[in-house]
Design a protein around this motif. Structure first.
Motif, short mmCIF file in Angstrom:
data_model
loop_
_atom_site.label_atom_id
_atom_site.label_comp_id
_atom_site.label_asym_id
_atom_site.label_seq_id
_atom_site.Cartn_x
_atom_site.Cartn_y
_atom_site.Cartn_z
N GLN A 1 0.82 -1.02 -0.09
CA GLN A 1 -0.01 0.10 -0.29
C GLN A 1 0.52 1.30 -0.27
O GLN A 1 1.95 1.37 1.11
CB GLN A 1 -0.47 -0.32 1.34
CG GLN A 1 -1.95 0.93 1.43
CD GLN A 1 -3.45 1.10 2.50
OE1 GLN A 1 -3.52 2.25 2.80
NE2 GLN A 1 -2.76 0.49 3.00
N ASN A 2 0.30 2.28 -0.78
CA ASN A 2 1.18 3.36 -1.04
C ASN A 2 2.45 2.99 -1.28
O ASN A 2 3.47 3.04 -0.30
CB ASN A 2 0.75 4.32 -0.16
CG ASN A 2 1.51 5.98 0.23
OD1 ASN A 2 1.30 6.80 -0.73
ND2 ASN A 2 2.62 6.70 1.88
N ARG A 3 2.54 2.54 -2.17
CA ARG A 3 4.07 2.37 -2.88
C ARG A 3 4.95 2.85 -3.59
O ARG A 3 5.99 2.63 -3.49
CB ARG A 3 4.08 0.62 -3.92
CG ARG A 3 3.68 0.88 -5.43
CD ARG A 3 3.37 -0.09 -6.68
NE ARG A 3 2.56 0.70 -7.23
CZ ARG A 3 2.31 -0.73 -8.10
NH1 ARG A 3 2.59 -1.30 -8.82
NH2 ARG A 3 2.17 0.50 -9.41
N ALA A 4 4.57 4.06 -3.92
CA ALA A 4 4.98 5.15 -4.60
C ALA A 4 4.98 6.33 -4.10
O ALA A 4 5.72 7.45 -5.03
CB ALA A 4 5.58 4.82 -5.98
N PHE A 5 4.01 5.85 -3.32
CA PHE A 5 3.92 8.24 -2.54
C PHE A 5 3.20 8.92 -3.53
O PHE A 5 3.68 9.94 -3.33
CB PHE A 5 5.29 8.50 -1.96
CG PHE A 5 6.01 7.40 -1.34
CD1 PHE A 5 5.66 6.75 0.74
CD2 PHE A 5 7.29 7.00 -1.54
CE1 PHE A 5 6.24 5.80 1.11
CE2 PHE A 5 8.21 5.28 -1.05
CZ PHE A 5 7.64 5.66 0.07
N GLN A 6 2.85 8.23 -4.51
CA GLN A 6 1.73 9.39 -5.44
C GLN A 6 0.86 10.53 -4.74
O GLN A 6 -0.18 9.64 -3.39
CB GLN A 6 1.14 8.31 -6.07
CG GLN A 6 1.84 7.14 -7.05
CD GLN A 6 1.28 5.96 -7.29
OE1 GLN A 6 0.67 5.27 -7.10
NE2 GLN A 6 0.88 6.11 -9.32
N GLN A 7 0.40 11.43 -5.40
CA GLN A 7 -0.27 12.43 -5.08
C GLN A 7 -0.71 12.79 -3.51
O GLN A 7 -1.63 12.56 -2.08
CB GLN A 7 -1.61 11.97 -5.11
CG GLN A 7 -2.14 11.50 -6.99
CD GLN A 7 -1.68 12.59 -7.98
OE1 GLN A 7 -2.29 13.73 -7.12
NE2 GLN A 7 -0.95 12.91 -8.66
N SER B 1 9.61 10.40 -2.57
CA SER B 1 10.79 9.56 -1.96
C SER B 1 10.48 9.36 -0.83
O SER B 1 10.63 10.44 -0.30
CB SER B 1 11.89 9.44 -3.01
OG SER B 1 12.71 10.23 -1.73
N LEU B 2 11.01 7.92 -0.75
CA LEU B 2 10.65 8.52 1.17
C LEU B 2 12.75 8.15 1.32
O LEU B 2 13.05 7.36 1.12
CB LEU B 2 10.34 6.66 1.78
CG LEU B 2 10.09 6.41 3.37
CD1 LEU B 2 9.49 5.48 3.35
CD2 LEU B 2 11.66 5.89 3.42
N MET C 1 9.83 4.14 -5.51
CA MET C 1 9.14 3.33 -6.71
C MET C 1 9.01 1.56 -5.68
O MET C 1 9.83 0.62 -6.52
CB MET C 1 8.38 2.17 -7.79
CG MET C 1 8.12 2.33 -8.59
SD MET C 1 6.33 2.79 -8.85
CE MET C 1 5.68 0.60 -8.69
N LEU C 2 8.33 1.06 -5.02
CA LEU C 2 8.98 -0.31 -4.03
C LEU C 2 7.55 -0.54 -4.64
O LEU C 2 6.39 -0.25 -3.86
CB LEU C 2 8.88 0.20 -1.88
CG LEU C 2 9.92 0.92 -1.49
CD1 LEU C 2 9.51 2.37 -1.48
CD2 LEU C 2 10.69 0.37 -1.24
N PRO D 1 5.54 2.31 -18.33
CA PRO D 1 6.08 1.94 -17.37
C PRO D 1 5.85 2.63 -16.08
O PRO D 1 4.95 3.77 -16.46
CB PRO D 1 7.54 3.16 -17.20
CG PRO D 1 7.43 2.70 -19.15
CD PRO D 1 6.59 3.58 -19.35
N LEU D 2 5.56 1.65 -14.87
CA LEU D 2 4.31 2.28 -13.74
C LEU D 2 5.80 3.30 -13.56
O LEU D 2 4.92 4.10 -12.01
CB LEU D 2 4.46 0.93 -12.74
CG LEU D 2 4.22 -0.32 -12.64
CD1 LEU D 2 4.30 -0.93 -11.93
CD2 LEU D 2 2.75 -0.04 -13.16
N THR D 3 7.11 3.64 -13.27
CA THR D 3 7.55 5.33 -12.98
C THR D 3 7.07 5.89 -13.88
O THR D 3 7.74 6.95 -13.14
CB THR D 3 8.57 4.64 -13.19
OG1 THR D 3 9.01 4.33 -14.52
CG2 THR D 3 9.46 3.94 -12.19
#
Length: 657
Positions: free
Chosen positions: A65-71, A107-108, A223-224, A279-281
């Motif tokens: 959950q919340n894998r890419a810190f989007q939005q 990013s984290l 992007m984890l 790409p997911l990125t």
């Protein structure tokens, strides 16, 4: 023997009359009145809207959950949703000064203090847990960037990065380690295969760093991802157990990308196909229409591959200028959105040699076009729209789309005939949420519709409440948490009307399809699930019974009573001369039927599939198999009797020619 008392005599006579009244004779015609469309029973999908986490955290296979810190808003607690620090480290979501991509600006940031020993990092709890099974291969990946210097030279070993699966008790179940490297973003991918199955799904995905230099260390992550095996092995694909459950129904079509979730709270936040491909990125995600983030990992191309993997026909919607805040885009301002819709369709069916969107599709590995026949214009234009606005937008959009794609059929989503639309719609999408009794008494809903070439898609329907005066109320006001036997039997009565009117009703789908039991804003749903289980509702079994036994032609028969509690339909598989009789009895008492057939060669025994139970009974996580269909035998012949149990749906099949 004593004579009966007057009261007992009255009761006995009433019982005799009641018994006589429940016997219904059904005469069946040998001549079909119309074909049953192969597309009659399918599925509607609402991506992460209405039913919370039906896509992300549900059908879509991603486990983090919340894998890419989007939005999210950097440097806030909410931005760290589902993530927690491990050891004495500090984690923060930041607007990265050197982001992985423009689509993923955050990013984290992991900060490990100076003079630290041991392992430091962070963990993700998944979507209310992570299902970990021994011997199953999980594909883990991440990007990292070392944001501080690492000492080098003789005797200086680089820090170690470890990706792992961990049980709630802290037991490491599987892991993979690499040495940290400097010099920009580095991609790490690993297959984690646990050697044991933990007792629960309260497991964690962890990322830790050990061997940290004395001065401490700063590492940024983006992007984890963690994927289990997916349905049919599709990369970036669907959660296997949910997909296999839906595949049991053999749905004929799939409506996407959803109803409300297509529209957006504003035009700027609408679903946009280009942001969901590639790409997911490069996918920024969006805040969905129910307040939480859509990763858009389940994007347009994934939907189309999913339709092929499930052997379903795609029913695709395009945005039509109306957003949920009530804003309508009309006139020349609508032209860019029409161009966007054309490009969306070109991505699906266009020629890569002549179309840029189709060339994009080819660059993503799919040169040949997908099959597409139906395109829906917007969603629920009967809600909140000024009639003149609806009519003008429809005319402008469909005139343009039909010129470019004359081979396609376009579905209207306003009320049938109001407002009057030009050009006249070929198809309307009709939605209804009501009580079990409403569905039973409206089995004849389509019987009076004109046969003028127009067809109908029952795109959303479900019995959701026992309270006819407050259908969308709360559970204490009659709203169902789970489909009930009475609701499912009422839906079945309504579905017999689809078959009787299949000359104009070409498709129908229960809605919503999926709901996470830990976070659902809409009840009931056809299928429920949590991190490790799938729960099939009574309505799921009704959909399956009808879909697998629809036949390919309809045989007229004696009509049910319009206001009765007993409904039926008779269809036939022409290739096998197998008769299919579906019966819904929503009464609290059994009902006796006598079927009179016009065939001379009728098998003496048939198969009956039966779903029955208490009116308010439901399948729940606590009792997932409380109500399931049973299969038995029934005596058949040119004339035969059948007693439909109280609160039941029956499907009788046997040979007759």
């Amino acid at each position: 023997m004593r004579p009966l008392s007057p009261l007992l005599t009255v009761l006995a006579l009433a019982a005799t009359r009641a018994f006589a009244q429940v016997t219904t004779t059904v005469s069946v015609s040998a001549t079909a009145s119309h074909a049953i469309p192969t597309s009659l029973f399918g599925m509607m999908f609402e991506d992460i809207s209405v039913s919370a986490h039906s896509g992300d955290g549900g059908l879509y296979g991603e486990l983090l959950q919340n894998r890419a810190f989007q939005q999210v808003t950097p440097n806030t607690t909410d931005a760290l949703s589902a993530w927690t620090p491990v050891g004495g480290s500090s984690i923060t979501v930041i607007a990265d000064p050197s982001p992985l991509s423009s689509a993923l600006p955050n990013s984290l940031a992991l900060t490990i203090p100076a003079n630290s020993a041991g392992q430091f990092g962070f963990a993700n709890e998944g979507y209310w847990g992570i299902n970990v099974q021994a011997g199953t291969s999980y594909t883990a990946s991440l990007y990292y960037r070392v944001a501080s210097s690492i000492p080098s030279g003789k005797g200086s070993a680089p820090p170690t990065l470890t990706i792992a699966l961990q049980s709630a008790s802290g037991t490491r179940l599987a892991s993979h380690s690499v040495s940290l490297e400097t010099g920009g973003w580095t991609h790490v991918s690993a297959v984690l295969t646990p050697t044991r199955t933990p007792a629960s799904t309260a497991n964690l995905f962890t990322v830790t760093v050990s061997g940290v230099p004395k001065q401490g260390l700063d590492v940024n992550f983006a992007m984890l991802s963690l994927f289990p095996p997916t349905f049919k092995g599709r990369a970036n694909g669907m959660r296997k157990d949910i997909a296999e459950t839906l595949f049991e129904v053999r749905p004929a079509f799939f409506r996407f990308p959803g109803g409300n979730n297509l529209e957006g709270q504003t035009p700027a936040t609408r679903w946009q196909w280009r942001n969901t491909v590639g790409p997911l990125t490069e996918r920024p995600g969006r805040v969905g229409d129910w307040g939480y983030v859509n990763t858009d990992g389940l994007g347009l191309l994934e939907y189309l591959y999913w339709c092929e993997d499930m052997e379903m026909e795609p029913f695709m919607a395009v945005w039509d200028g109306y957003s949920l805040d009530g804003e309508s885009v009309t006139g020349a301002a609508l032209d860019p959105y029409i161009a966007e819709a054309i490009e969306q369709i070109q991505f699906v069916i266009g020629d890569p040699e002549t179309s840029e969107p189709a060339a994009l599709r080819a660059s993503l590995g799919r040169k040949e076009p997908f099959a597409l026949k139906y395109v829906e214009i917007g969603n629920e234009d009967f809600i909140g729209n000024a009639p003149g606005t609806v009519a003008s937008r429809w005319n402008q959009i469909v005139t343009n789309l039909s010129t470019t794609f004359p081979q396609l059929q376009f579905m209207a989503t306003s009320d049938t005939g109001s407002p009057v639309l030009t050009p006249t719609p070929q198809t309307y999408d009709i939605h209804v949420y009501q009580t079990p009794d409403w569905f039973t008494t409206n089995s004849f809903f389509y019987d009076t519709f004109a046969r003028n070439g127009m067809t109908f898609f029952e795109g959303e329907y479900a019995a959701i409440s026992s309270n006819s005066s407050n259908i969308f109320g709360t559970p204490d006001q009659g709203r169902f948490l789970w489909p009930t036997v009475a609701g499912s039997a009422g839906e079945a009565a309504f579905m017999t009307g689809f078959e009787r009117n299949a000359d104009i009703v070409f498709a129908a789908s229960y809605a919503p399809l999926l709901g996470h039991v830990n976070d659902s804003q809409w009840t009931p749903n056809l299928v429920g699930f949590d991190a490790g289980n799938v729960f099939k509702s009574t309505s799921f079994y009704v959909q399956k019974l009808f879909s697998l036994n629809k036949g390919d032609e309809y045989l007229p028969s004696t009509l049910p009573s319009v206001n009765g509690t007993l409904h039926w339909s008779v269809t036939r598989w022409t290739s096998t001369s197998e008769l299919v009789i579906k019966i819904s009895n929503i009464d609290t008492s059994p009902a006796s039927l006598t079927f009179v057939l016009p065939f001379k060669n009728v098998e003496s025994e048939g198969t009956v599939q039966l779903l029955t139970g208490a009116a308010t009974a439901s399948n729940t996580p606590e009792e997932p198999d409380l109500i399931v269909p049973t299969t038995g035998k029934v005596k058949t012949g040119e004339t035969f009797e059948y007693s439909a149990p109280a609160m039941s749906v029956s499907v009788i099949t046997f040979g007759a020619k």
